[in-house]
Design a protein around this motif. Structure first.
Motif, PDB file in Angstrom:
ATOM      1  N   GLY A 277       0.789  -1.223   0.000  1.00  0.00           N
ATOM      2  CA  GLY A 277       0.000   0.000   0.000  1.00  0.00           C
ATOM      3  C   GLY A 277       0.823   1.275   0.000  1.00  0.00           C
ATOM      4  O   GLY A 277       0.293   2.363   0.201  1.00  0.00           O
ATOM      5  N   VAL A 278       2.118   1.158  -0.225  1.00  0.00           N
ATOM      6  CA  VAL A 278       3.013   2.309  -0.266  1.00  0.00           C
ATOM      7  C   VAL A 278       3.568   2.438  -1.682  1.00  0.00           C
ATOM      8  O   VAL A 278       3.967   1.447  -2.289  1.00  0.00           O
ATOM      9  CB  VAL A 278       4.191   2.153   0.725  1.00  0.00           C
ATOM     10  CG1 VAL A 278       5.162   3.313   0.615  1.00  0.00           C
ATOM     11  CG2 VAL A 278       3.682   2.002   2.135  1.00  0.00           C
ATOM     12  N   THR A 279       3.585   3.643  -2.198  1.00  0.00           N
ATOM     13  CA  THR A 279       4.234   3.906  -3.480  1.00  0.00           C
ATOM     14  C   THR A 279       5.306   4.962  -3.273  1.00  0.00           C
ATOM     15  O   THR A 279       5.029   6.046  -2.769  1.00  0.00           O
ATOM     16  CB  THR A 279       3.223   4.384  -4.541  1.00  0.00           C
ATOM     17  OG1 THR A 279       2.224   3.378  -4.711  1.00  0.00           O
ATOM     18  CG2 THR A 279       3.911   4.644  -5.872  1.00  0.00           C
ATOM     19  N   LEU A 280       6.508   4.601  -3.648  1.00  0.00           N
ATOM     20  CA  LEU A 280       7.647   5.508  -3.575  1.00  0.00           C
ATOM     21  C   LEU A 280       7.954   5.981  -4.987  1.00  0.00           C
ATOM     22  O   LEU A 280       8.155   5.168  -5.891  1.00  0.00           O
ATOM     23  CB  LEU A 280       8.869   4.785  -2.997  1.00  0.00           C
ATOM     24  CG  LEU A 280      10.208   5.505  -3.095  1.00  0.00           C
ATOM     25  CD1 LEU A 280      10.187   6.817  -2.316  1.00  0.00           C
ATOM     26  CD2 LEU A 280      11.323   4.603  -2.607  1.00  0.00           C
ATOM     27  N   THR A 281       7.964   7.287  -5.180  1.00  0.00           N
ATOM     28  CA  THR A 281       8.335   7.878  -6.457  1.00  0.00           C
ATOM     29  C   THR A 281       9.721   8.485  -6.299  1.00  0.00           C
ATOM     30  O   THR A 281       9.921   9.379  -5.467  1.00  0.00           O
ATOM     31  CB  THR A 281       7.321   8.973  -6.865  1.00  0.00           C
ATOM     32  OG1 THR A 281       6.008   8.420  -6.851  1.00  0.00           O
ATOM     33  CG2 THR A 281       7.638   9.502  -8.249  1.00  0.00           C
ATOM     34  N   LEU A 282      10.677   7.971  -7.059  1.00  0.00           N
ATOM     35  CA  LEU A 282      12.054   8.467  -7.032  1.00  0.00           C
ATOM     36  C   LEU A 282      12.205   9.445  -8.185  1.00  0.00           C
ATOM     37  O   LEU A 282      12.115   9.066  -9.351  1.00  0.00           O
ATOM     38  CB  LEU A 282      13.034   7.310  -7.167  1.00  0.00           C
ATOM     39  CG  LEU A 282      12.989   6.309  -6.011  1.00  0.00           C
ATOM     40  CD1 LEU A 282      13.652   5.006  -6.397  1.00  0.00           C
ATOM     41  CD2 LEU A 282      13.628   6.910  -4.783  1.00  0.00           C
ATOM     42  N   LEU A 283      12.427  10.688  -7.840  1.00  0.00           N
ATOM     43  CA  LEU A 283      12.485  11.764  -8.810  1.00  0.00           C
ATOM     44  C   LEU A 283      13.920  12.131  -9.138  1.00  0.00           C
ATOM     45  O   LEU A 283      14.867  11.640  -8.513  1.00  0.00           O
ATOM     46  CB  LEU A 283      11.733  12.987  -8.271  1.00  0.00           C
ATOM     47  CG  LEU A 283      10.271  12.726  -7.900  1.00  0.00           C
ATOM     48  CD1 LEU A 283       9.740  13.829  -7.009  1.00  0.00           C
ATOM     49  CD2 LEU A 283       9.437  12.568  -9.145  1.00  0.00           C
TER      50      LEU A 283
END
Length: 126
Positions: free
Chosen positions: A50-56
């Motif tokens: 349930g976690v989304t990590l967006t690496l920018l």
């Protein structure tokens, strides 16, 4: 929350999912993790529990989650995956599965050593 994530560790975990996972419709699946990227590769995504990590770009990131327990589970899993790259030894490298001529092998090995050297200096934790 902003300083809770080690971006280098997250990138290592992302890389492991890409290496070890199976690709289906543009998304790599490995254990409970999913990894994908946008069309140009500058934005990477890692998701589980349930976690989304967006690496920018430039080491920035964004975390999306509902409960702190989900985040704790997610950080634990990516931390273990990033710290234990020995799992990659279980999976054969594509280069090892093919036969090449001697000159082609030398060229490929030279490229791999160069790539690994540059990666090592940038990401010594991986």
């Amino acid at each position: 929350m902003k300083n809770q994530l080690d971006v280098t560790m997250a990138l290592c975990a992302y890389n492991q999912v890409i290496k070890l996972g199976e690709k289906s419709e543009g998304v790599y699946h490995y254990q409970h993790l999913q990894a994908w990227h946008d069309f140009d590769g500058y934005t990477c995504y890692l998701s589980a529990y349930g976690v989304t990590l967006t690496l920018l770009f430039h080491g920035k990131y964004q975390l999306e989650y509902q409960k702190s327990d989900q985040l704790n589970d997610f950080l634990t899993v990516i931390g273990k995956l990033a710290r234990n790259p020995s799992n990659t030894n279980q999976h054969k490298d594509v280069i090892a599965q093919r036969e090449f001529s001697a000159s082609e092998t030398r060229q490929r090995m030279k490229g791999i050593v160069t790539l690994r050297s540059s990666s090592f200096t940038q990401y010594q934790k991986c």
